[in-house]
Design an enzyme around this catalytic site. Structure first.
Site, short mmCIF file in Angstrom:
data_model
loop_
_atom_site.label_atom_id
_atom_site.label_comp_id
_atom_site.label_asym_id
_atom_site.label_seq_id
_atom_site.Cartn_x
_atom_site.Cartn_y
_atom_site.Cartn_z
CG HIS A 65 -2.08 0.90 1.11
ND1 HIS A 65 -2.06 2.21 1.49
CD2 HIS A 65 -3.32 0.68 0.65
CE1 HIS A 65 -3.25 2.75 1.30
NE2 HIS A 65 -4.04 1.84 0.79
CB ILE A 90 -0.32 6.11 1.25
CG1 ILE A 90 0.33 7.05 0.22
CG2 ILE A 90 -1.43 6.84 2.00
CD1 ILE A 90 -0.61 7.46 -0.90
N GLY A 93 -6.10 4.37 5.24
CA GLY A 93 -7.05 5.12 6.06
C GLY A 93 -7.71 4.27 7.12
CB VAL A 94 -9.05 0.81 7.13
CG1 VAL A 94 -7.84 -0.03 6.75
CG2 VAL A 94 -9.99 0.03 8.02
CD GLU A 132 -8.05 -1.01 15.23
OE1 GLU A 132 -7.78 -1.48 16.35
OE2 GLU A 132 -9.21 -1.04 14.76
#
Length: 140
Positions: free
Chosen positions: A44, A50, A53-54, A58
């Site tokens: 990723h 990067i 976002g998840v 978290e």
């Protein structure tokens, strides 16, 4: 980090809070040092790493859980904080290796076992992400 490990059930690679920088009666500021060694950077994205976002969300949920456990003190013994919902999530700027992601958590309300927080991620003072998270404390 030893205190965080004692409070949260998460372990590497899912433990996403390195330190609590500041805490008061309304919230806290936690730190996640983002390094190239993170396993998610392999995919990723190759060549342009990067933080997903998840995983930022978290980290916000974990920081919120730390605040809840700290506030409850001895009442939190034998309990876990479960992530219930996420609202109004927005991602403003990428988080990349070498960044220090500061997670600002502000308690909005708590009713019984349910807690609601406004969270912001910041790198060098700039907002990278924001969300409202809801969690519930319950027996393990």
């Amino acid at each position: 980090i030893e205190e965080i490990i004692a409070m949260l059930p998460h372990r590497y690679p899912m433990l996403l809070v390195d330190r609590v920088v500041e805490i008061n009666e309304n919230g806290l500021v936690a730190l996640k040092n983002v390094t190239m060694n993170e396993p998610f950077f392999m995919g990723h994205f190759p060549g342009k790493p990067i933080m997903p976002g998840v995983l930022i969300i978290e980290a916000m949920a974990q920081a919120s859980a730390l605040f809840t456990i700290q506030v409850l003190g001895k009442e939190s013994k034998g309990k876990l904080v479960y992530f219930m919902s996420i609202d109004d999530a927005k991602f403003r700027k990428p988080v990349t290796p070498g960044d220090s992601l500061y997670i600002h958590v502000t308690k909005l309300q708590n009713r019984g076992a349910v807690w609601k927080f406004k969270c912001e991620g910041r790198v060098s003072g700039a907002k990278t992400a924001e969300a409202t998270v809801t969690a519930m404390i319950a027996d393990k």
